[in-house]
Design a protein around this motif. Structure first.
Motif, PDB file in Angstrom:
ATOM      1  N   TYR A  94       0.815  -1.223   0.000  1.00  0.00           N
ATOM      2  CA  TYR A  94       0.000   0.000   0.000  1.00  0.00           C
ATOM      3  C   TYR A  94       0.845   1.269   0.000  1.00  0.00           C
ATOM      4  N   TRP A  98       0.203   4.257   4.000  1.00  0.00           N
ATOM      5  CA  TRP A  98      -1.146   3.812   3.668  1.00  0.00           C
ATOM      6  C   TRP A  98      -1.401   2.422   4.232  1.00  0.00           C
ATOM      7  N   THR A 103      -7.990   2.734   2.835  1.00  0.00           N
ATOM      8  CA  THR A 103      -8.690   2.418   1.585  1.00  0.00           C
ATOM      9  C   THR A 103     -10.184   2.252   1.823  1.00  0.00           C
ATOM     10  N   GLY A 160      -1.227   2.574  -2.680  1.00  0.00           N
ATOM     11  CA  GLY A 160      -2.538   2.780  -2.076  1.00  0.00           C
ATOM     12  C   GLY A 160      -3.402   3.731  -2.874  1.00  0.00           C
TER      13      GLY A 160
END
Length: 343
Positions: A94, A98, A103, A160
């Protein structure tokens, strides 16, 4: 609930050498079992996505604070905890800062704008990412191994950020299929044909990877060869087909065993489904505790690895009644407080 139970085992099992590496996450190309986990969560979240409502800024702000902010805070807390404890992390999954909680927060943030036509948006986002972004510089950007602090945080978290469109596509696909499923389970005898039509829809989606294999003769490899890093068409369709295959198998099992759709399930799965986020957080904490206590990478004995996994799972599942009591008491206290304020 079944996805959470399987994931809670896999996130610890993958740290042992006894787990076959073909099931672990792939780097640049290929698909392993662990690669399907995050897309499966996006798909399952889409299955349970809120019903569409007319878009308004007021509802969107409520969604941001009610659903997105807690997930974003969890993502920030996880990043800080990983950095502070120097815990092992897969940066190319990611990015530097992140993680999948962020997400999920982004998916919930954009959902109110996509909820009207999720099936159409799924196709648009997937096609845009695979046919416009990747072939025209997106793939080179993701595969580049330069300084991640350049243009921070864009480069540092490029995986990400670039994976958001395909994750949105899977989320919308899950929402579109979920609506179809709910229509089937709530249909009357007069609409019994719908009960047959949506398993056929799932079967058609499961067959998509075979269609992609045929199309790969004409399409460029950057689009068709499965790659988690690129999140291209090959990987996206494979993950979507895997999710639909499991859903189709469960559906057929219910229809064959019970003759109709029955929402009952085991007490363990019922508790996991009810307290899914708390269960997943506890699984992550226990996984981290085991890795900090035991050098899992150095354990080559399969029996020892299985013993640790069994004890871990017993502790995790055994904590569900206590988790239910604690969260139930907390919810009751919150309800009592709100009632007293109203009075």
């Amino acid at each position: 609930a079944l996805l959470l139970l399987q994931t809670s085992v896999a996130i610890l099992a993958v740290d042992f050498p006894a787990m076959p590496r073909r099931l672990a996450k792939a780097e640049s190309t290929g698909v392993g079992l662990m690669d399907v986990g995050a897309p499966a969560f996006a798909f399952a979240s889409g299955l349970l996505a809120p019903a569409p409502t007319p878009f308004s800024m007021l509802r969107w702000r409520r969604s941001l604070f009610g659903a997105c902010l807690p997930l974003a805070l969890l993502g920030l807390a996880r990043t800080l905890a990983v950095k502070a404890s120097d815990y092992q992390e897969h940066v190319t999954e990611y990015g530097v800062h992140w993680n999948f909680f962020i997400t999920l927060a982004c998916l919930r943030a954009v959902w109110p704008a996509l909820s009207g036509r999720p099936g159409l948006w799924s196709l648009v986002l997937a096609a845009g990412h695979c046919l416009l972004v990747l072939p025209f510089g997106g793939a080179e950007f993701l595969l580049a191994s330069g300084d991640r602090h350049l243009l921070w945080p864009l480069v540092a978290n490029k995986e990400g950020l670039m994976s958001l469109p395909p994750y949105c596509a899977i989320y919308c696909a899950g929402a579109a299929i979920g609506r179809r499923l709910r229509v089937g389970t709530e249909s009357t005898a007069a609409d019994a044909n719908r009960l047959i039509s949506w398993p056929l829809l799932l079967l058609a989606i499961v067959a998509l990877p075979w269609a992609l294999t045929v199309a790969s003769v004409k399409l460029p490899p950057i689009v068709t060869e499965p790659s988690r890093l690129l999140f291209n068409a090959g990987f996206l369709i494979t993950c979507l087909a895997a999710c639909c295959q499991v859903l189709l198998m469960l559906t057929i099992g219910r229809l064959l065993c019970l003759g109709s759709i029955d929402r009952s399930c085991s007490p363990v799965l019922a508790l996991i489904g009810r307290f899914g986020l708390a269960y997943f957080l506890l699984a992550n904490l226990l996984t981290g505790a085991v890795n900090l206590t035991v050098d899992t990478v150095a354990i080559n004995d399969k029996l020892v690895a299985m013993g640790i996994l069994i004890v871990y799972l017993i502790c995790l599942v055994g904590s569900l009644p206590l988790l239910s009591m604690v969260i139930g008491a907390w919810q009751q206290r919150g309800l009592a407080g709100s009632r007293s304020k109203a009075e």
